[in-house]
Scaffold this active site. Structure first.
Site, mmCIF file in Angstrom:
data_model
loop_
_atom_site.group_PDB
_atom_site.id
_atom_site.type_symbol
_atom_site.label_atom_id
_atom_site.label_comp_id
_atom_site.label_asym_id
_atom_site.label_seq_id
_atom_site.Cartn_x
_atom_site.Cartn_y
_atom_site.Cartn_z
ATOM 1 N N LYS A 133 20.454 4.546 18.415
ATOM 2 C CA LYS A 133 19.053 4.890 18.697
ATOM 3 C C LYS A 133 18.131 3.782 18.202
ATOM 4 C CE LYS A 133 16.767 7.746 15.690
ATOM 5 N NZ LYS A 133 15.503 7.243 15.136
ATOM 6 N N ASN A 134 18.330 3.375 16.951
ATOM 7 C CA ASN A 134 17.370 2.453 16.334
ATOM 8 C C ASN A 134 17.490 1.021 16.855
ATOM 9 O OD1 ASN A 134 16.265 4.566 14.980
ATOM 10 N ND2 ASN A 134 17.245 4.130 13.010
ATOM 11 N N ARG A 143 7.280 7.390 15.552
ATOM 12 C CA ARG A 143 6.684 6.255 14.847
ATOM 13 C C ARG A 143 7.094 4.913 15.430
ATOM 14 N NH1 ARG A 143 4.597 6.503 9.785
ATOM 15 N NH2 ARG A 143 5.346 4.385 9.538
ATOM 16 N N CYS A 177 4.766 11.051 7.415
ATOM 17 C CA CYS A 177 5.705 11.885 8.155
ATOM 18 C C CYS A 177 6.578 12.620 7.158
ATOM 19 C CB CYS A 177 6.533 11.068 9.128
ATOM 20 S SG CYS A 177 7.736 10.043 8.322
ATOM 21 N N ARG A 184 4.618 6.349 4.942
ATOM 22 C CA ARG A 184 5.244 5.205 5.616
ATOM 23 C C ARG A 184 4.162 4.256 6.105
ATOM 24 N NH1 ARG A 184 9.773 7.505 9.582
ATOM 25 N NH2 ARG A 184 10.416 5.326 9.735
ATOM 26 N N PRO A 185 3.742 3.341 5.206
ATOM 27 C CA PRO A 185 2.667 2.422 5.579
ATOM 28 C C PRO A 185 3.109 1.420 6.658
ATOM 29 C CG PRO A 185 3.559 1.849 3.416
ATOM 30 C CD PRO A 185 4.264 3.102 3.862
ATOM 31 N N ASP A 210 1.449 -1.759 6.638
ATOM 32 C CA ASP A 210 0.772 -2.983 6.206
ATOM 33 C C ASP A 210 1.580 -4.254 6.504
ATOM 34 O OD1 ASP A 210 2.437 -1.719 4.203
ATOM 35 O OD2 ASP A 210 1.917 -3.370 2.873
ATOM 36 N N LEU A 211 2.903 -4.183 6.410
ATOM 37 C CA LEU A 211 3.715 -5.388 6.647
ATOM 38 C C LEU A 211 3.680 -5.795 8.120
ATOM 39 C CD1 LEU A 211 6.774 -4.480 4.393
ATOM 40 C CD2 LEU A 211 5.017 -6.191 3.896
ATOM 41 N N ASP A 232 19.432 6.412 5.771
ATOM 42 C CA ASP A 232 19.646 7.364 6.864
ATOM 43 C C ASP A 232 20.960 8.142 6.721
ATOM 44 O OD1 ASP A 232 17.265 6.502 7.877
ATOM 45 O OD2 ASP A 232 18.122 5.261 9.470
ATOM 46 N N ILE A 249 14.558 3.617 -0.807
ATOM 47 C CA ILE A 249 13.764 3.208 0.363
ATOM 48 C C ILE A 249 12.613 4.182 0.626
ATOM 49 C CG2 ILE A 249 13.880 2.552 2.810
ATOM 50 C CD1 ILE A 249 15.558 0.740 0.942
ATOM 51 N N ARG A 262 16.288 14.366 18.449
ATOM 52 C CA ARG A 262 15.666 13.040 18.537
ATOM 53 C C ARG A 262 16.696 11.939 18.386
ATOM 54 N NH1 ARG A 262 11.132 11.904 14.465
ATOM 55 N NH2 ARG A 262 11.541 9.929 15.490
HETATM 56 C C1 EPZ Z 1 13.536 2.169 10.197
HETATM 57 O O1 EPZ Z 1 12.248 2.700 9.896
HETATM 58 C C2 EPZ Z 1 14.319 3.258 10.883
HETATM 59 N N1 EPZ Z 1 13.626 3.641 12.110
HETATM 60 C C3 EPZ Z 1 14.473 4.434 9.945
HETATM 61 O O2 EPZ Z 1 15.320 5.375 10.581
HETATM 62 C C4 EPZ Z 1 15.147 3.981 8.650
HETATM 63 O O3 EPZ Z 1 15.173 5.048 7.728
HETATM 64 C C5 EPZ Z 1 14.382 2.807 8.047
HETATM 65 O O4 EPZ Z 1 14.229 1.755 9.029
HETATM 66 C C6 EPZ Z 1 15.074 2.202 6.831
HETATM 67 O O5 EPZ Z 1 16.347 1.748 7.184
HETATM 68 C C7 EPZ Z 1 13.832 2.954 13.229
HETATM 69 O O6 EPZ Z 1 14.595 2.006 13.293
HETATM 70 C C8 EPZ Z 1 13.130 3.437 14.458
HETATM 71 P P1 EPZ Z 1 11.145 0.188 7.077
HETATM 72 P P2 EPZ Z 1 11.070 1.731 9.448
HETATM 73 O O7 EPZ Z 1 9.916 -0.464 7.577
HETATM 74 O O8 EPZ Z 1 11.187 0.463 10.198
HETATM 75 C C9 EPZ Z 1 8.163 0.306 3.336
HETATM 76 C C10 EPZ Z 1 16.108 7.540 11.141
HETATM 77 O O9 EPZ Z 1 16.472 8.557 10.493
HETATM 78 N N2 EPZ Z 1 7.181 -0.315 4.245
HETATM 79 O O10 EPZ Z 1 12.375 -0.636 6.957
HETATM 80 O O11 EPZ Z 1 9.813 2.492 9.540
HETATM 81 C C11 EPZ Z 1 8.494 1.721 3.760
HETATM 82 O O12 EPZ Z 1 7.543 2.640 3.301
HETATM 83 C C12 EPZ Z 1 14.917 6.729 10.702
HETATM 84 O O13 EPZ Z 1 16.670 7.130 12.167
HETATM 85 C C13 EPZ Z 1 5.990 -0.766 3.729
HETATM 86 O O14 EPZ Z 1 5.721 -0.665 2.517
HETATM 87 O O15 EPZ Z 1 11.442 1.494 7.919
HETATM 88 C C14 EPZ Z 1 9.863 1.897 3.166
HETATM 89 O O16 EPZ Z 1 9.740 2.208 1.797
HETATM 90 C C15 EPZ Z 1 13.935 7.378 9.856
HETATM 91 N N3 EPZ Z 1 5.086 -1.322 4.576
HETATM 92 C C16 EPZ Z 1 10.482 0.508 3.307
HETATM 93 O O17 EPZ Z 1 9.383 -0.383 3.463
HETATM 94 C C17 EPZ Z 1 5.347 -1.468 5.917
HETATM 95 O O18 EPZ Z 1 4.486 -2.014 6.626
HETATM 96 C C18 EPZ Z 1 11.431 0.338 4.474
HETATM 97 O O19 EPZ Z 1 10.839 0.831 5.664
HETATM 98 C C19 EPZ Z 1 6.570 -1.022 6.421
HETATM 99 C C20 EPZ Z 1 7.470 -0.448 5.568
#
Ligand code: EPZ
Length: 423
Positions: free
Chosen positions: A22-23, A95, A119, A124-125, A127-128, A310, A332, A402
């Site tokens: 999916k991802n 998202r 969520c 889940r910011p 900002d990056l 996950d 995470i 989903r």
């Molecule tokens: C992806 O979400 C996956 N979603 C998530 O899968 C997965 O849990 C996550 O990566 C971590 O592996 C998809 O691929 C669609 P991140 P993502 O940005 O990209 C912080 C599932 O169950 N962060 O790697 O949103 C954030 O809060 C899902 O399939 C910032 O601080 O995750 C977290 O602590 C749910 N600022 C960490 O980084 C930002 O701008 C990692 O999040 C972005 C993220």
């Protein structure tokens, strides 16, 4: 809203096959639709609610994809111009809609994406993502709940995507899909190394992009002026594979999981081995057995190649049946423990602390009505229901739909007593 009614206690035996990731499918479909100047064909795309939501978002932008659930093939036509707005109604459902930000900006110079907000798995910011677009020269502002970004032509730059919890999967994907069309070279430090990012990068390179360093934390991207469409087969879903490995371990049958990519599962396999779960491989199929009982082990989630967040919920389900005490730390998403409260309804012994859970193994779980709070939380409740004594009713299974393709059919085919009840 559908529910699953599960009668526990049936050992699972037979083979479950793993669907496409999916991802990985979501960003690849976005890249094809927004960046491709010719058509793309994407294979091994799972038949999931998130894929349907993404197709609706792409339709809203002006492109009509075609999906065949039988062949798992997504046809993505090329487009000369598209709308640039991802509305709240769609972003709030998924998202990953934020993935349109980078490619829209790169190809059409403008993007307007509803702010995703919080969520079920915590804050889940984004900002990056925004920092990455700004580093590439975009003008970004947030107004009335929308991210508005603009740029005549993005410019290559060198920057880090390091966040408070390490790298970000989503920000790395978004930046990659923008930098491929930027003028000059982009160097991204602290990029995510997840297999889904590598798969997206490979697809972009097939489209004509020039990305080096995939799978490492530094990406070097030479911008090009256009990208064509491409053909690609999406990698197997490592999270689905891990979930079924754990299903086999919890039900203590003789389950085989086929079509998995062993390399992508290293951290999960290491923990299963530590827990005395035996996983024997033959090609891309593995057999799961538990000859001696489940040993309680500690686990800490991390970015790839660490133990995936996950799979944290599903592993907690396994530890509920362990022989001692297990400490589960979530690095995470520190609040991603909604499933713990539901597992307690089934008789699990779990104590929650800040960013961690202490799980004391119990001899058995007992069926009860429970509610899926998110995708992976929903899965662990199904797994727990499969071993619990009596009947478990899991509500809000739309979360599970989903991200798990035909979950009840796959489980029924290996002996589970699970039925979907539609209201
Ligand atoms: C992806 O979400 C996956 N979603 C998530 O899968 C997965 O849990 C996550 O990566 C971590 O592996 C998809 O691929 C669609 P991140 P993502 O940005 O990209 C912080 C599932 O169950 N962060 O790697 O949103 C954030 O809060 C899902 O399939 C910032 O601080 O995750 C977290 O602590 C749910 N600022 C960490 O980084 C930002 O701008 C990692 O999040 C972005 C993220």
């Amino acid at each position: 809203m559908d529910r699953f009614v599960i009668r526990g206690g049936k050992p699972l035996a037979g083979t479950i096959s793993v669907s496409g990731s999916k991802n990985a499918s979501l960003p690849i479909a976005v890249a094809a639709a927004i960046l491709g100047t010719t058509d793309s064909v994407i294979r091994n795309v799972p038949d999931l609610r998130d894929v349907q939501t993404l197709r609706r978002l792409l339709r809203h932008l002006g492109t009509e994809t075609e999906y065949s659930p039988a062949s798992h093939t997504l046809f993505v036509p090329a487009s000369e111009s598209l709308g640039v707005e991802a509305p709240y109604e769609l972003v709030s459902q998924m998202r990953a809609s934020i993935y349109v930000l980078g490619p829209l900006l790169a190809r059409f110079g403008r993007a307007q994406v509803s702010f995703p907000g919080g969520c079920a798995i915590g804050t889940r910011p984004v900002d990056l993502h925004l920092r990455g677009m700004e580093a590439l020269g975009a003008y970004v502002r947030v107004e009335h709940g929308y991210i508005l970004a603009q740029a005549r032509r993005l410019r290559g730059a060198e920057f880090s995507l390091r966040g408070p919890r390490g790298s970000s999967v989503g920000a790395t994907a978004n930046v990659m899909m923008a930098a491929v069309l930027a003028e000059g070279t982009t160097v991204v430090h602290d990029a995510a190394r997840e297999p889904e990012i590598v798969d997206l990068g490979r697809f972009l390179n097939r489209m004509g992009a020039r990305i080096e360093g995939l799978g490492s934390s530094t990406l070097v991207i030479q911008g090009v002026s256009t990208l064509r469409g491409a053909e690609h087969a999406v990698i197997p879903d490592r999270i689905e594979a891990a979930s079924y490995l754990i299903a086999g371990a919890m039900t203590r049958g003789e389950l085989r999981v086929s079509g998995a990519e062993r390399r992508h599962l290293s951290a999960v396999l290491a923990k299963l081995t530590e827990a005395d779960v035996w996983v024997d491989w033959e090609g891309d199929t593995c057999r799961v057995t538990v000859p001696n009982g489940i040993r309680s082990v500690d686990v800490t989630t991390d970015t790839y190649p660490g133990f995936p967040t996950d799979v944290q919920a599903q592993f907690m389900g396994l530890m509920c049946l362990g022989d001692g005490v297990s400490r589960i730390r979530e690095r995470i998403f520190p609040d991603r423990f909604m499933h713990a409260l539901e597992l307690q309804r089934l008789g699990a012994n779990i104590q929650l602390g800040e960013g961690e859970a202490i799980v004391r193994g119990v001899p058995y779980l007992t069926g009860a009505p429970v509610m899926a709070g998110d995708l992976r939380a929903g899965m662990v409740l199904i797994l727990a229901g499969l071993v619990a004594r009596g009947e478990t009713v899991v509500s809000r299974v739309y979360h599970v739909d989903r991200g798990y393709e035909r979950v009840e059919e796959k489980l029924r085919a290996v002996g589970a007593d699970i039925v979907r009840v539609s209201e």
